[in-house]
Every structure is written in C-alpha cells, then in structure tokens.
Motif scaffolding. Structure first.
Motif, PDB file in Angstrom:
ATOM      1  N   LEU A  13      20.926 -24.252  69.194  1.00 51.54           N
ATOM      2  CA  LEU A  13      19.742 -24.357  70.033  1.00 51.54           C
ATOM      3  C   LEU A  13      19.496 -24.861  71.377  1.00 51.54           C
ATOM      4  N   ALA A  24      18.982 -22.686  74.632  1.00 51.45           N
ATOM      5  CA  ALA A  24      17.886 -23.138  75.658  1.00 51.45           C
ATOM      6  C   ALA A  24      18.210 -23.046  77.134  1.00 51.45           C
ATOM      7  N   TYR A  26      15.202 -17.493  74.335  1.00 47.78           N
ATOM      8  CA  TYR A  26      15.112 -18.399  73.505  1.00 47.78           C
ATOM      9  C   TYR A  26      14.846 -18.239  72.021  1.00 47.78           C
ATOM     10  N   VAL A  77      16.666 -18.787  68.541  1.00 51.27           N
ATOM     11  CA  VAL A  77      15.936 -19.531  67.626  1.00 51.27           C
ATOM     12  C   VAL A  77      15.942 -18.754  66.315  1.00 51.27           C
ATOM     13  N   ALA A  83      18.140 -19.696  62.999  1.00 51.13           N
ATOM     14  CA  ALA A  83      17.483 -19.964  61.786  1.00 51.13           C
ATOM     15  C   ALA A  83      18.428 -18.848  60.509  1.00 51.13           C
TER      16      ALA A  83
END
Lengths: 173, 94
Positions: free
Chosen positions: B17, B21, B41, B45, B49
C-alpha cells in the motif's frame, strides 16, 4: 489477521489512512506548483466599460446601473494538477459617505479547464449595480477582479487584482 | 492462515500500500493529472486486496505441530497444580 473479514478491515482502514496522506501531500505539493502568492503578477486581465446601458433611480430611491464592458482574462497560471475550478468575479467597488467600501459583483464566471482560462469577451452586467441610496452620480468606481482557486484537495486560494476605474455620468439616462 | 502467514500478509499489505501510494503520487505529480494518481492508488489497493485478503496456500506453509493426544497420557500433569488448587479451596472455606 486470522480471518477474511479482519484482513479486509485492516486493508480498508490502512488504505483510507494512506489516501488521506496522499491528499495532504497533493495539497502540500500544490504550494510548490503555484507559488502561494499565485497572484496578481501571474494573472493577466483587463476590463473597460464600453457603455452605460441604463442609469436610473429606482422608486425606492436606490440608484441602479447597467453596464456593458470588455473583459479579457488569462488565469492559466492559476491552474495546477490539483485545481478543480477557478471562480472569477468582477466587482465594482466604491466609497460613499455611509459605507467605506461598497462591493457589488457585476459579472462572474466559473472556469473548469485550463484551456478555457484565457479569453476575451464583451458582457453586460449579469447582476445590476444597485447602490444603498442615491450616491452613484459622478461616483468613481473601481473594477476589481477577484478569483477563488478551488483545489481538488486542500485550501482555497483567494486573490484579487485592480483592473481599472471609471466615473459614472452626472445625470440619469 | 497460520501464524507465519498472518505476519507475512500484514507486512506485505503495508509495504504494497505504501509503495503504491508513493508511486501514485509520483506519477500523478509528474504527469500533472490527479485522476492518474487516484487510479494508480486504487489499482494498487485492489491488487493488494487480491494478494493479501484471500487465504492463499502460500500463507499456510507453516502449520502448527500439535502434540499427539497420546503424549498427554504418557506425561500426566504435575501434582503441584492439584495441591495449589486444593490450597485455594481451603482458603476459601476459611
């Protein structure tokens, strides 16, 4: 972290935290992109009054003026990667015995795109100039361009530039 | 997911993450496009996940080795515990 739901929860929480950090960083970087004084020196603008369309005294005793003027604007330097839109409005500002500052918006415009941020146009007053009383005959009026730079994230930058001034006629039309 | 897997998943999640970012901010700022940052981003994510949320086999490579039940029979609980318990009971009765 032992179950699907816990891992999903951890992921969402942490990713949203980082999103907030990203927005903060974007707003912070914006300060470098366009100097904090994203200001008067960068913006090119001028306005001239071409004609007084109507100048009368309303029944309640307030002076009302309608104008036609030329506006030319270049606010392209205000646009950065974090700019959502720029709101510009042309205000008439003058002094009367009663009020040290009268400020009346005559015309406004929302600029959504950098490509549309440079233009020249001839407009009539969108909102009439109505005085609080009958003080407008022969009054010197300043035309001030105000702008609000609205970012996608972060704080709104407000600034203004004095464009020109003119004298209203001594007599009603 | 075993203990090692849980630890690994959490570390991988945080590193991925943060990396996405930074990458998103970098590309967005370089290109000058806010949507690019958001998409980079968001993609990161989703990818994170997919990697860390489901219970993949590679998170289960270190199963706990429980003792066989027969071991317990061969090594009965020490008697000290019983004595302590009876002491407690005695004090309660007072």
């Amino acid at each position: 972290m032992h179950s699907f739901a816990y891992r999903l929860n951890t992921l969402l929480t942490f990713s949203l935290l980082l999103l907030a950090v990203l927005f903060g960083a974007a707003s912070f970087l914006d300060a470098f992109n366009s100097p904090l004084s994203a200001s008067s020196s960068h913006v090119q603008a001028s306005a001239q009054v071409l004609k007084v369309n109507r100048f009368r005294r309303q029944l309640n005793g307030a002076d009302e003026v309608s104008l036609t003027f030329n506006v030319s604007l270049d606010v392209q330097p205000l646009f950065t990667w974090n700019t959502k839109q720029v709101f510009v409005f042309l205000a008439a500002e003058y002094e009367t015995p009663k009020n040290a500052l009268n400020q009346i918006s005559l015309w406004d415009h929302i600029i959504l795109d950098k490509d549309q941020a440079k233009f020249q146009t001839k407009v009539t007053t969108k909102y009439p100039l109505i005085d609080q009383g009958s003080n407008l005959r022969g009054r010197k009026v300043d035309l001030i361009l105000h702008w609000h730079v609205m970012p996608k994230t972060g704080r709104m930058i407000r600034d203004k530039l004095h464009l020109s001034d003119f004298h209203l006629p001594e007599a009603y039309t | 997911m075993d203990w090692q897997g849980q630890k690994g998943a959490e570390i991988v999640m945080q590193i991925m993450l943060v990396v996405f970012a930074i990458a998103g901010l970098g590309t967005g700022y370089a290109i000058g496009s806010f949507p690019t940052m958001m998409l980079t981003y968001a993609g990161g994510v989703v990818l994170t996940a997919l990697i860390t949320v489901p219970n993949w086999p590679f998170f289960n490579r270190h199963p706990l080795k429980w003792l066989d039940p027969s071991e317990e029979e061969r090594h009965p609980k020490p008697q000290v515990n019983v004595a302590a318990a009876s002491k407690k009971k005695a004090s309660k009765h007072k």
